[in-house]
Write a protein that holds these residues in place. Structure first.
Motif, PDB file in Angstrom:
ATOM      1  N   ARG A  27      31.815  -4.129  10.772  1.00  0.00           N
ATOM      2  CA  ARG A  27      31.798  -4.310  12.510  1.00  0.00           C
ATOM      3  C   ARG A  27      32.377  -2.957  12.980  1.00  0.00           C
ATOM      4  O   ARG A  27      31.819  -2.181  13.918  1.00  0.00           O
ATOM      5  N   HIS A  29      32.580  -0.125  11.357  1.00  0.00           N
ATOM      6  CA  HIS A  29      31.455   1.060  10.804  1.00  0.00           C
ATOM      7  C   HIS A  29      30.398   0.884  11.799  1.00  0.00           C
ATOM      8  O   HIS A  29      29.736   1.853  12.267  1.00  0.00           O
ATOM      9  N   GLY A  30      29.750  -0.065  12.052  1.00  0.00           N
ATOM     10  CA  GLY A  30      28.571  -0.373  12.918  1.00  0.00           C
ATOM     11  C   GLY A  30      28.803   0.160  14.545  1.00  0.00           C
ATOM     12  O   GLY A  30      28.228   0.706  15.144  1.00  0.00           O
ATOM     13  N   ASN A  31      30.005  -0.249  14.868  1.00  0.00           N
ATOM     14  CA  ASN A  31      30.632   0.462  16.332  1.00  0.00           C
ATOM     15  C   ASN A  31      30.776   1.762  16.267  1.00  0.00           C
ATOM     16  O   ASN A  31      30.341   2.645  17.331  1.00  0.00           O
ATOM     17  N   ARG A  33      28.965   3.997  14.169  1.00  0.00           N
ATOM     18  CA  ARG A  33      27.724   4.411  13.964  1.00  0.00           C
ATOM     19  C   ARG A  33      27.110   4.512  15.606  1.00  0.00           C
ATOM     20  O   ARG A  33      26.204   5.407  15.904  1.00  0.00           O
ATOM     21  N   ASP A  34      27.038   3.332  16.210  1.00  0.00           N
ATOM     22  CA  ASP A  34      26.375   3.185  17.744  1.00  0.00           C
ATOM     23  C   ASP A  34      27.145   4.289  18.554  1.00  0.00           C
ATOM     24  O   ASP A  34      26.263   4.823  19.240  1.00  0.00           O
ATOM     25  N   LEU A  35      28.498   4.347  18.445  1.00  0.00           N
ATOM     26  CA  LEU A  35      29.092   5.442  19.453  1.00  0.00           C
ATOM     27  C   LEU A  35      28.379   6.704  19.051  1.00  0.00           C
ATOM     28  O   LEU A  35      28.010   7.500  19.991  1.00  0.00           O
ATOM     29  N   ASP A  37      25.582   7.434  17.624  1.00  0.00           N
ATOM     30  CA  ASP A  37      23.870   7.546  18.049  1.00  0.00           C
ATOM     31  C   ASP A  37      23.702   7.485  19.491  1.00  0.00           C
ATOM     32  O   ASP A  37      22.845   8.311  20.032  1.00  0.00           O
ATOM     33  N   ARG A  38      24.776   7.034  20.245  1.00  0.00           N
ATOM     34  CA  ARG A  38      24.577   6.936  21.854  1.00  0.00           C
ATOM     35  C   ARG A  38      24.818   8.298  22.487  1.00  0.00           C
ATOM     36  O   ARG A  38      24.272   8.634  23.632  1.00  0.00           O
ATOM     37  N   THR A  44      28.414  14.449  23.102  1.00  0.00           N
ATOM     38  CA  THR A  44      28.655  14.519  21.439  1.00  0.00           C
ATOM     39  C   THR A  44      29.853  15.697  21.578  1.00  0.00           C
ATOM     40  O   THR A  44      30.536  15.724  20.531  1.00  0.00           O
TER      41      THR A  44
END
Length: 76
Positions: A27, A29-31, A33-35, A37-38, A44
Motif C-alpha cells: 500500500r 509503495h502504491g501510494n 507510485r500514485d504520488l 504519477d500524478r 514534479t
C-alpha cells in the motif's frame, strides 16, 4: 541510516499489527507510485525539492536538534 531503518518503522509496528492491510508495504509503495504519477510540471519540481532538500533538513533538525540536545543534557 538509523532513522530510516529503526526510528521510521518503529511507530508503524503497533498500527501494522492492528490494521495490516492499511499499513502494508504494498500500500505504501502504491501510494508513492500514485504520488509520482500524478505529479506533473511544477508539482514534479516541488516533489523533487521536498525529497532531495526538505527531508534531509527535517532529519537533521530531529537528530541534531531534539535527540542530540536531549542526550547531551542527560549524559553531559
Amino acid at each position: 541510516m538509523f532513522i530510516q531503518l529503526v526510528a521510521v518503522p518503529l511507530p508503524y509496528w503497533p498500527v501494522r499489527s492492528v490494521w495490516s492491510n492499511t499499513f502494508s508495504d504494498e500500500r505504501f509503495h502504491g501510494n508513492a507510485r500514485d504520488l509520482v504519477d500524478r505529479a506533473g510540471g511544477f508539482a514534479t519540481v516541488v516533489l523533487i525539492v521536498m525529497v532531495a532538500i526538505g527531508a534531509p533538513i527535517v532529519e537533521e533538525l530531529v537528530c541534531r536538534g531534539f535527540l542530540q540536545r536531549s542526550l547531551a543534557t542527560r549524559f553531559h
